[in-house]
Design a protein around this motif. Structure first.
Motif, PDB file in Angstrom:
ATOM      1  N   LYS A 100      19.543 -66.637  38.025  1.00  0.00           N
ATOM      2  CA  LYS A 100      19.776 -65.548  36.949  1.00  0.00           C
ATOM      3  C   LYS A 100      20.895 -65.515  36.283  1.00  0.00           C
ATOM      4  CE  LYS A 100      18.625 -61.507  38.694  1.00  0.00           C
ATOM      5  NZ  LYS A 100      18.940 -60.312  39.601  1.00  0.00           N
ATOM      6  N   PHE A 101      21.904 -66.244  36.650  1.00  0.00           N
ATOM      7  CA  PHE A 101      23.125 -66.452  35.973  1.00  0.00           C
ATOM      8  C   PHE A 101      22.791 -67.284  34.707  1.00  0.00           C
ATOM      9  CE2 PHE A 101      26.973 -68.075  34.811  1.00  0.00           C
ATOM     10  CZ  PHE A 101      27.946 -67.280  34.487  1.00  0.00           C
ATOM     11  N   VAL A 105      22.407 -65.252  31.612  1.00  0.00           N
ATOM     12  CA  VAL A 105      23.844 -65.198  30.786  1.00  0.00           C
ATOM     13  C   VAL A 105      24.312 -66.514  29.968  1.00  0.00           C
ATOM     14  CG1 VAL A 105      26.173 -65.081  31.349  1.00  0.00           C
ATOM     15  CG2 VAL A 105      24.566 -63.759  32.805  1.00  0.00           C
ATOM     16  N   PHE A 187      26.157 -60.841  30.377  1.00  0.00           N
ATOM     17  CA  PHE A 187      26.888 -60.813  31.599  1.00  0.00           C
ATOM     18  C   PHE A 187      27.241 -59.320  32.059  1.00  0.00           C
ATOM     19  CE2 PHE A 187      31.551 -61.245  33.130  1.00  0.00           C
ATOM     20  CZ  PHE A 187      31.005 -62.004  34.188  1.00  0.00           C
ATOM     21  N   PHE A 190      24.248 -58.605  33.890  1.00  0.00           N
ATOM     22  CA  PHE A 190      24.244 -59.408  35.079  1.00  0.00           C
ATOM     23  C   PHE A 190      25.226 -58.793  36.321  1.00  0.00           C
ATOM     24  CE2 PHE A 190      26.069 -62.757  37.810  1.00  0.00           C
ATOM     25  CZ  PHE A 190      25.102 -63.540  38.185  1.00  0.00           C
TER      26      PHE A 190
END
Length: 198
Positions: A100-101, A105, A187, A190
């Protein structure tokens, strides 16, 4: 209009690639989706001599100003989503935090800003000579529509953020600032999603 043609192909490529890849390979489908979409848009919209990205360091004052603009549009988008209730969709997001990051992001700000601001918005401004605010509105609308699979709230939020990123692109003429502002937004989202999952 070439921009709408490229956007339609972007959606079709996304549908096709998602149909091929399993959920656990969603990150790979995203990368391929944007690689193909950027390639098509670059071939259709860009004159290679005009497609440049400065390698000069980012001006810190401009970076702070662009982050300020992004924060204002984040606030507006959040308020809009709180004021209006839209139907939600089941969450089919990636469950792996590292994936996911990387996807949301790191990759999304780079790939989406190249496509929606550098190519689409740049083409509308330079080739079709759209007035700046109309070009920003069109690219923001397309950016919001590109997030349709995440639900209406996401479409509205991203369309509003698309206006902010477009204004940053016009004001500073530096795609890196758009990418940085998009990175900041994703970010923060997230971090919120990780803490809400716990």
């Amino acid at each position: 209009m070439k921009v709408l043609f490229c956007f339609a192909l972007h959606l079709l490529i996304g549908f096709g690639i998602r149909a091929i890849f399993a959920q656990d390979l969603r990150w790979l489908s995203y990368v391929l989706h944007y690689a193909l979409s950027l390639s098509v848009a670059f071939c259709v919209l860009s004159e290679p001599a005009k497609f440049t990205i400065s390698l000069q360091p980012v001006d810190v004052k401009n970076a702070l100003k662009s982050f300020g603009i992004a924060v204002v549009f984040m606030f507006i988008a959040l308020v809009a989503n709180k004021l209006f209730t839209f139907p939600s969709v089941p969450n089919t997001a990636i469950s792996s935090i590292p994936q996911k990051f990387i996807l949301a992001v790191i990759l999304a700000p780079i790939l989406e800003e190249l496509l929606f601001r550098k190519l689409y918005l740049g083409f509308l401004l330079n080739k079709y000579k759209f007035p700046q605010y109309y070009a920003v509105a069109v690219s923001a609308l397309l950016f919001g529509l590109a997030h349709f699979r995440l639900g209406t709230n996401s479409m509205v939020y991203n369309a509003i953020m698309g206006v902010g990123y477009g204004l940053i692109f016009i004001k500073f003429q530096d795609i890196k600032l758009c990418m940085g502002s998009h990175f900041l937004n994703n970010f923060l989202a997230f971090l919120v999603s990780v803490f809400l999952e716990k």
